[in-house]
Design an enzyme around this catalytic site. Structure first.
Site, short mmCIF file in Angstrom:
data_model
loop_
_atom_site.label_atom_id
_atom_site.label_comp_id
_atom_site.label_asym_id
_atom_site.label_seq_id
_atom_site.Cartn_x
_atom_site.Cartn_y
_atom_site.Cartn_z
CG ASP A 151 6.37 40.69 -28.84
OD1 ASP A 151 7.16 39.77 -29.16
OD2 ASP A 151 6.73 41.88 -28.74
CG MET A 152 0.57 36.31 -25.14
SD MET A 152 -0.69 36.24 -26.44
CE MET A 152 -0.36 34.64 -27.18
NE ARG A 161 10.06 35.99 -27.75
CZ ARG A 161 9.60 37.17 -28.13
NH1 ARG A 161 8.54 37.70 -27.56
NH2 ARG A 161 10.19 37.82 -29.12
N GLY A 167 5.93 36.10 -18.44
CA GLY A 167 4.77 37.01 -18.54
C GLY A 167 5.07 38.32 -17.84
CB ALA A 168 6.01 41.42 -19.18
CG HIS A 190 16.86 37.89 -18.51
ND1 HIS A 190 15.57 38.35 -18.50
CD2 HIS A 190 17.41 38.35 -19.65
CE1 HIS A 190 15.35 39.08 -19.58
NE2 HIS A 190 16.44 39.09 -20.29
#
Ligand SMILES: Cc1cc2nc3c(=O)[nH]c(=O)nc-3n(C[C@H](O)[C@H](O)[C@H](O)COP(=O)(O)OP(=O)(O)OC[C@H]3O[C@@H](n4cnc5c(N)ncnc54)[C@H](O)[C@@H]3O)c2cc1C
Length: 303
Positions: free
Chosen positions: A129-130, A180, A184-185, A223
């Site tokens: 994951d990033m 992937r 960005g979260a 999404h």
């Protein structure tokens, strides 16, 4: 604004205490497949039975010493063995900070090499994951070393909100990478990331198009129906076969859309984490869609 406020509030020890105590019952279980591997296996099997692939993650980010990272390596071995024993169509996504990246890159490299080698023996795959922008260089270095050491069953993640990402993508193409793409979260400063959503979205579309046409494997993790439609159209226009890309979404988000895409013949993976340490993961999901805070609040009122 609200997104930043939620991510900042998430650091409050008082809030953490309350949410950790009641959160699972109040709705965290919509996004997290339980606190134990046994609970997660039930959810993962149900997803597979619906035609969805999945990946799983043992949630946890703040490890502080070598011994803790060894325990995480052992936990991932157990997860991979269990996936194989249960014959699930499930791979693993993990955060390198869970394996020590915040304090020792060499240790992290050795830890992840063990996990990836174990997965390789079982025919499985590991995605790195990033995380926050301060970890991007180190994550890409670890990824490259794994690939150069001959591990092909590993991929990573690029975030379209970062200005640097188009250059990172170009720098990885010699590896024929499995990537992937996400928006960005994390709460990033304007010095490193687009503050405006429309710029993040436009960058996302460009990155996916470039990755699809460059070879390798492209996981479109969003999404956003417009961006999903754009990726599908772009693959079709360029004659990219369906086994060269995958659509990915989060457990608990847009379940109907996930199944509709399966029915249309696309490869769809649902990221399905579990574990007792679910607090930060839940907070990022709330920050992405503040309406989710109402979802939790409604459950609180109903009690
Ligand atoms: C499989 C997967 C893996 C990811 N891995 C990483 C990673 O390694 N690093 C990283 O920084 N980020 C990761 N993310 C998170 C990502 O960066 C975004 O924060 C997240 O996907 C929301 O953005 P979006 O692309 O769905 O678009 P948005 O424009 O935020 O959302 C589009 C629509 O989707 C729905 N939606 C989006 N999020 C939610 C939610 N939480 N709850 C309910 N509805 C929602 C809403 O209807 C919204 O209007 C991952 C996301 C996915 C799907």
């Amino acid at each position: 604004m609200l997104r930043r406020a939620i991510l900042a509030a998430a650091e409050s020890p008082g809030l953490q205490r309350v949410v950790r105590r009641y959160g699972m019952r109040l709705g965290a279980s919509r996004f997290v497949a339980g606190e134990t591997l046994d609970q997660a296996v039930v959810v993962l099997r149900r997803l597979n039975d619906q035609g969805l692939r999945a990946n799983t993650t043992l949630l946890g980010e703040g490890v502080v010493n070598e011994a803790e990272t060894r325990a995480v390596v052992d936990a991932y071995r157990e997860i991979l063995d269990r996936i194989a024993a249960e014959r699930l169509r499930v791979n693993v996504a993990l955060k390198l900070t869970h394996l020590g990246l915040a304090f020792d890159e060499e240790l992290t490299q050795a830890n992840i090499a063990q996990v990836v080698a174990h997965a390789g023996r079982l025919g499985n795959f590991i995605r790195l994951d990033m995380e926050e922008s301060t970890y991007v260089d180190a994550t890409l270095r670890v990824f490259r070393r794994l690939r150069e050491d001959g591990h092909d069953n590993v991929g990573t993640v690029l975030q379209s909100y970062l200005y640097r990402t188009p250059a990172d993508l170009e720098s990885l193409l010699d590896l024929n990478p499995n990537l992937r793409f996400v928006k960005g979260a994390y709460a990033e400063p304007a010095a490193v990331a687009y503050p405006e959503k429309k710029d993040v979205d436009a960058a996302y579309a460009r990155l996916v198009e470039r990755s699809l046409s460059a070879g390798g494997f492209t996981a479109i993790a969003t999404h956003d129906i417009d961006l999903i439609a754009h990726a599908i159209a772009s693959a079709k226009r360029n004659g990219i076969p369906r086994d060269r890309f995958q659509l990915q979404m989060l457990y608990g988000v847009r379940g109907k859309l996930q199944l509709e895409l399966v029915r249309r013949g696309f490869d769809v993976l649902v990221a399905t984490p579990y574990g007792p340490d679910w607090y930060r993961y839940l907070m990022r999901r709330l920050a992405e869609r503040p309406a989710n805070v109402l979802f939790i609040a409604r459950n609180l009122v109903r009690r």
